[in-house]
Every structure is written in C-alpha cells, then in structure tokens.
Design a protein around this motif. Structure first.
Motif, PDB file in Angstrom:
ATOM      1  N   ARG A 152      40.185  42.127  28.120  1.00 10.65           N
ATOM      2  CA  ARG A 152      39.040  41.825  27.219  1.00 10.65           C
ATOM      3  C   ARG A 152      37.660  41.499  27.953  1.00 10.65           C
ATOM      4  O   ARG A 152      37.623  40.618  28.867  1.00 10.65           O
ATOM      5  CB  ARG A 152      39.393  40.499  26.621  1.00 10.65           C
ATOM      6  CG  ARG A 152      38.440  40.388  25.079  1.00 10.65           C
ATOM      7  CD  ARG A 152      38.820  39.167  24.155  1.00 10.65           C
ATOM      8  NE  ARG A 152      38.724  38.006  25.051  1.00 10.65           N
ATOM      9  CZ  ARG A 152      39.623  37.007  25.293  1.00 10.65           C
ATOM     10  NH1 ARG A 152      40.869  37.527  24.695  1.00 10.65           N
ATOM     11  NH2 ARG A 152      39.710  36.038  26.029  1.00 10.65           N
ATOM     12  N   ARG A 153      36.800  42.253  27.651  1.00  7.50           N
ATOM     13  CA  ARG A 153      35.463  42.168  28.309  1.00  7.50           C
ATOM     14  C   ARG A 153      34.920  41.240  27.784  1.00  7.50           C
ATOM     15  O   ARG A 153      34.693  40.868  26.517  1.00  7.50           O
ATOM     16  CB  ARG A 153      34.773  43.729  28.028  1.00  7.50           C
ATOM     17  CG  ARG A 153      35.261  44.827  28.519  1.00  7.50           C
ATOM     18  CD  ARG A 153      34.518  46.051  28.259  1.00  7.50           C
ATOM     19  NE  ARG A 153      33.173  45.991  28.870  1.00  7.50           N
ATOM     20  CZ  ARG A 153      32.608  46.384  29.868  1.00  7.50           C
ATOM     21  NH1 ARG A 153      33.587  46.944  30.841  1.00  7.50           N
ATOM     22  NH2 ARG A 153      31.518  46.230  30.310  1.00  7.50           N
ATOM     23  N   PRO A 154      34.092  40.486  28.436  1.00 10.96           N
ATOM     24  CA  PRO A 154      33.306  39.190  28.124  1.00 10.96           C
ATOM     25  C   PRO A 154      32.002  39.774  27.539  1.00 10.96           C
ATOM     26  O   PRO A 154      31.573  40.797  27.477  1.00 10.96           O
ATOM     27  CB  PRO A 154      32.830  38.575  29.401  1.00 10.96           C
ATOM     28  CG  PRO A 154      32.771  39.713  30.475  1.00 10.96           C
ATOM     29  CD  PRO A 154      34.060  40.450  30.079  1.00 10.96           C
ATOM     30  N   ALA A 155      31.495  38.732  26.813  1.00  9.75           N
ATOM     31  CA  ALA A 155      30.392  38.922  25.764  1.00  9.75           C
ATOM     32  C   ALA A 155      29.063  39.207  26.791  1.00  9.75           C
ATOM     33  O   ALA A 155      29.113  38.807  27.899  1.00  9.75           O
ATOM     34  CB  ALA A 155      29.960  37.812  24.839  1.00  9.75           C
ATOM     35  N   PRO A 156      28.168  40.185  26.281  1.00 11.59           N
ATOM     36  CA  PRO A 156      26.970  40.247  27.387  1.00 11.59           C
ATOM     37  C   PRO A 156      26.277  39.311  27.682  1.00 11.59           C
ATOM     38  O   PRO A 156      25.969  38.533  26.603  1.00 11.59           O
ATOM     39  CB  PRO A 156      26.235  41.328  26.313  1.00 11.59           C
ATOM     40  CG  PRO A 156      26.943  41.839  25.190  1.00 11.59           C
ATOM     41  CD  PRO A 156      28.238  41.063  25.028  1.00 11.59           C
ATOM     42  N   ALA A 163      27.458  36.735  29.206  1.00 12.51           N
ATOM     43  CA  ALA A 163      28.424  35.528  29.392  1.00 12.51           C
ATOM     44  C   ALA A 163      28.227  35.204  30.908  1.00 12.51           C
ATOM     45  O   ALA A 163      28.331  34.039  31.232  1.00 12.51           O
ATOM     46  CB  ALA A 163      29.806  35.822  28.997  1.00 12.51           C
ATOM     47  N   TYR A 164      28.088  35.979  31.651  1.00 12.42           N
ATOM     48  CA  TYR A 164      27.894  35.432  33.347  1.00 12.42           C
ATOM     49  C   TYR A 164      26.663  36.104  33.464  1.00 12.42           C
ATOM     50  O   TYR A 164      26.520  36.667  34.814  1.00 12.42           O
ATOM     51  CB  TYR A 164      29.083  36.317  34.214  1.00 12.42           C
ATOM     52  CG  TYR A 164      30.498  35.877  33.761  1.00 12.42           C
ATOM     53  CD1 TYR A 164      30.975  34.544  34.129  1.00 12.42           C
ATOM     54  CD2 TYR A 164      31.141  36.310  32.739  1.00 12.42           C
ATOM     55  CE1 TYR A 164      32.102  34.174  33.728  1.00 12.42           C
ATOM     56  CE2 TYR A 164      32.266  35.914  32.371  1.00 12.42           C
ATOM     57  CZ  TYR A 164      32.836  34.690  33.186  1.00 12.42           C
ATOM     58  OH  TYR A 164      34.107  34.202  32.457  1.00 12.42           O
ATOM     59  N   TYR A 171      24.216  31.787  34.554  1.00 16.75           N
ATOM     60  CA  TYR A 171      25.566  31.139  34.690  1.00 16.75           C
ATOM     61  C   TYR A 171      25.539  30.532  35.825  1.00 16.75           C
ATOM     62  O   TYR A 171      25.235  30.847  37.002  1.00 16.75           O
ATOM     63  CB  TYR A 171      26.437  32.133  34.551  1.00 16.75           C
ATOM     64  CG  TYR A 171      28.013  31.906  34.995  1.00 16.75           C
ATOM     65  CD1 TYR A 171      28.689  30.873  34.146  1.00 16.75           C
ATOM     66  CD2 TYR A 171      28.698  32.281  36.146  1.00 16.75           C
ATOM     67  CE1 TYR A 171      29.768  30.624  34.192  1.00 16.75           C
ATOM     68  CE2 TYR A 171      29.979  31.669  36.141  1.00 16.75           C
ATOM     69  CZ  TYR A 171      30.685  30.993  35.288  1.00 16.75           C
ATOM     70  OH  TYR A 171      31.816  30.558  35.614  1.00 16.75           O
ATOM     71  N   GLY A 212      32.733  38.594  34.904  1.00  9.41           N
ATOM     72  CA  GLY A 212      32.231  39.384  34.160  1.00  9.41           C
ATOM     73  C   GLY A 212      31.444  40.414  34.642  1.00  9.41           C
ATOM     74  O   GLY A 212      31.322  41.302  34.470  1.00  9.41           O
ATOM     75  N   GLY A 219      31.787  44.309  34.717  1.00  7.13           N
ATOM     76  CA  GLY A 219      31.000  45.207  33.944  1.00  7.13           C
ATOM     77  C   GLY A 219      30.342  46.282  34.475  1.00  7.13           C
ATOM     78  O   GLY A 219      29.775  47.248  33.854  1.00  7.13           O
TER      79      GLY A 219
END
Length: 304
Positions: A278-282, A284-285, A289, A300, A304
């Motif tokens: 599952r790709r992290p939300a834009p 998120a990192y 961070y 992430g 990405g």
C-alpha cells in the motif's frame, strides 16, 4: 481442586471483608468493605453492616432515612475506576480491547511495562489465571506499591501468577519465551530490542500510547526494526444510550479518546517482513518528517 485466586470473593452471600457497591435511587454508587459491628452512613441515614453479612447479592437495604439502596459486589470495571490511584488507570474499554486484541489466554506468559495503579494488571491476572505468569515492570516505587495494594485488595491476597520489578524494562527484562508484551509507557519504541528477544515467534506486542506523535514514532520504529509484522493501530470510544419507553437516544456524554492501541506480531528469527504494497499518502514522508528512517528518506520515499 482449589478455586482460582479471588473466585470465592465473586460469588455466594456477602461475607466480612467483601466489598459492597450500593446504588441509590438516582443511580449513584457507594463502595465500602463489610465489617462486623460497623455502620454505613450517608446524608440519607445509616444502616448496620450486619444487615448485609450473610445476605445474598441483589439485596435491598433501607437506611434510617427511609431510602432504599441496592447492594451488589462491584464489577471489575467498577473497582478499577474507584480504586486509589498513583498514575492514571487504564480504562475498562481499553483493558477489554487489550485482552481481546492481544489474545490474552489462560496460562499465558505476559510481560507488562508501566504498572500504573494496577488496573490493567488486575484484568490481565484474571485472564491468565493462576497457571499463567505476569511480570510487571514499573519505574516508580510509589506507583508499584499502590498497584500491589490495589491488586491484592481485589483478589483478597497476593496473586500467585504476579511478580513486580521496580526498574526500567530495558535494563531489567530477563524473561524469555514470553507470549505477550504490553507496553504502557512514554517511549515504547525504546524497548523493541529486549521485547523482540523475549517474545516467542508469533507472540504479540501491544502498546498503549496517549498521543499521535507517540503512535507514529512507535509504528515507524516497529516497521524499521524488522522483527515484527506490519503493526495495526486503533482507538475505541464508548457511548451509552438512554432508553425510556419510546425515548431512545444516545446519552450526551461518552468516553471518548483515552489512548491509542497498536499490536504487532513477532516474526521468526531471520525472517524478513513482507514489503508493504500500500502506497503512503502524498507527503506522509515529506521534508517535515522527523521519524525513524528520515535520514534515508523513509519508506515512502523508497516506494515513491
């Protein structure tokens, strides 16, 4: 076969030394310990303890002020919310989630860090029984003393499955072949190495934290550690309802946020955890961070 510890205090007629919870006509609770020859006093009158000694649970007693009180033994959730406190207690709604989601079973070998006032310890001891093992670690001696007094009062004596160590888990954890580890502390991410060594493969780590920053730091450190599967995090909220004939509606008050819970399972030694798909939300990192892995851009950035 002897009864499990504390079972005799949960059934049968009221006895000297039992705790009694009175409920008045407005639903308010009053808890006291039965003593021969003593009296219970309220602003609505009094009645002698002897009136309850030998009587069954569910008895109604009347004070000299002509007010009726329902007498029952307090349930464990009632007990932990009214017992003397050193630290804040783990609320029954969270203790119930820990028992269920950390899969606490009879005979389980459990390590607990952060004993607080003994609330969760009491729930855990009831679940594991006399044949289990609960080793609780507490940094503060005064908290450990209060917790021991509360737990002993509930069970009517020392519980044979419980051991308390005053000190940091990181410095003192020597238990091995542990089934479950429960961390109720400020920085659970600092304990992952000793916890991983103590847990059996498939064992469960459960952490209870108060803030989103603690939650994020714990989850990301578990991911980076490599000895656990993907953590699951959640919170619970409880809302009671008013039911009176056709007037059925939620109460205006509820038990909202008290803390976050997360669980992760110990992998077998040498196993690499499966890569998350599952790709992290834009973002998120992103550049702000500062958690584990920030030096290398985080997971992430890698995905990405």
């Amino acid at each position: 076969m002897s009864e499990p510890t504390g079972a005799a205090r949960r059934r049968g007629p009221f006895k000297v030394g039992d705790q009694v919870q009175l409920t008045d006509p407005k639903g308010r609770h009053y808890t006291f310990t039965l003593e021969a020859g003593k009296s219970f006093h309220t602003h609505k009158g009094a009645f002698p303890h002897d009136e309850l000694i030998g009587a069954p649970e569910g008895t109604v007693v009347r004070t000299t002020g002509n007010v009726d009180y329902l007498a029952l033994r307090p349930l464990l959730p009632d007990y932990v919310l009214s017992m003397p406190r050193g630290a804040a207690v783990v609320y029954p709604k969270d203790a119930g989630q820990i028992l269920a989601m950390a899969d606490i079973f009879p005979g389980a070998r459990v390590v607990e860090a952060g004993v607080g006032s003994g609330s969760l310890s009491t729930f855990l001891l009831r679940a594991i029984g006399d044949q289990g093992m609960l080793h609780s670690y507490e940094r503060r001696e005064d908290f450990a003393r209060i917790a021991q007094e509360n737990v002993t009062r509930y069970f009517g004596g020392p519980h044979p499955a419980w051991r308390v160590t005053v000190g940091d888990l990181q410095d003192h954890l020597s238990d091995t072949e542990v089934d479950r580890v429960i961390l109720d502390m400020l920085a659970p991410w600092e304990c992952l190495d000793p916890v991983a060594k103590a847990l059996v493969p498939g064992g469960i780590l459960c952490a209870y934290v108060a803030t989103t920053t603690q939650l994020a730091r714990t989850v990301e450190t578990i991911r980076e550690h490599g000895a656990f599967n993907e953590p699951t995090a959640w919170e619970t909220m409880v809302r009671t309802w008013h039911v009176e004939g056709l007037a059925v509606r939620p109460d205006h008050r509820m038990i909202g946020h008290t803390g976050f819970l997360l669980t992760a399972r110990r992998l077998a030694d040498g196993v690499v955890p499966p890569r998350r798909r599952r790709r992290p939300a834009p973002g998120a990192y992103g550049t702000d961070y500062t958690g584990p892995g920030a030096q290398s851009g985080g997971e992430g950035a890698e995905q990405g």
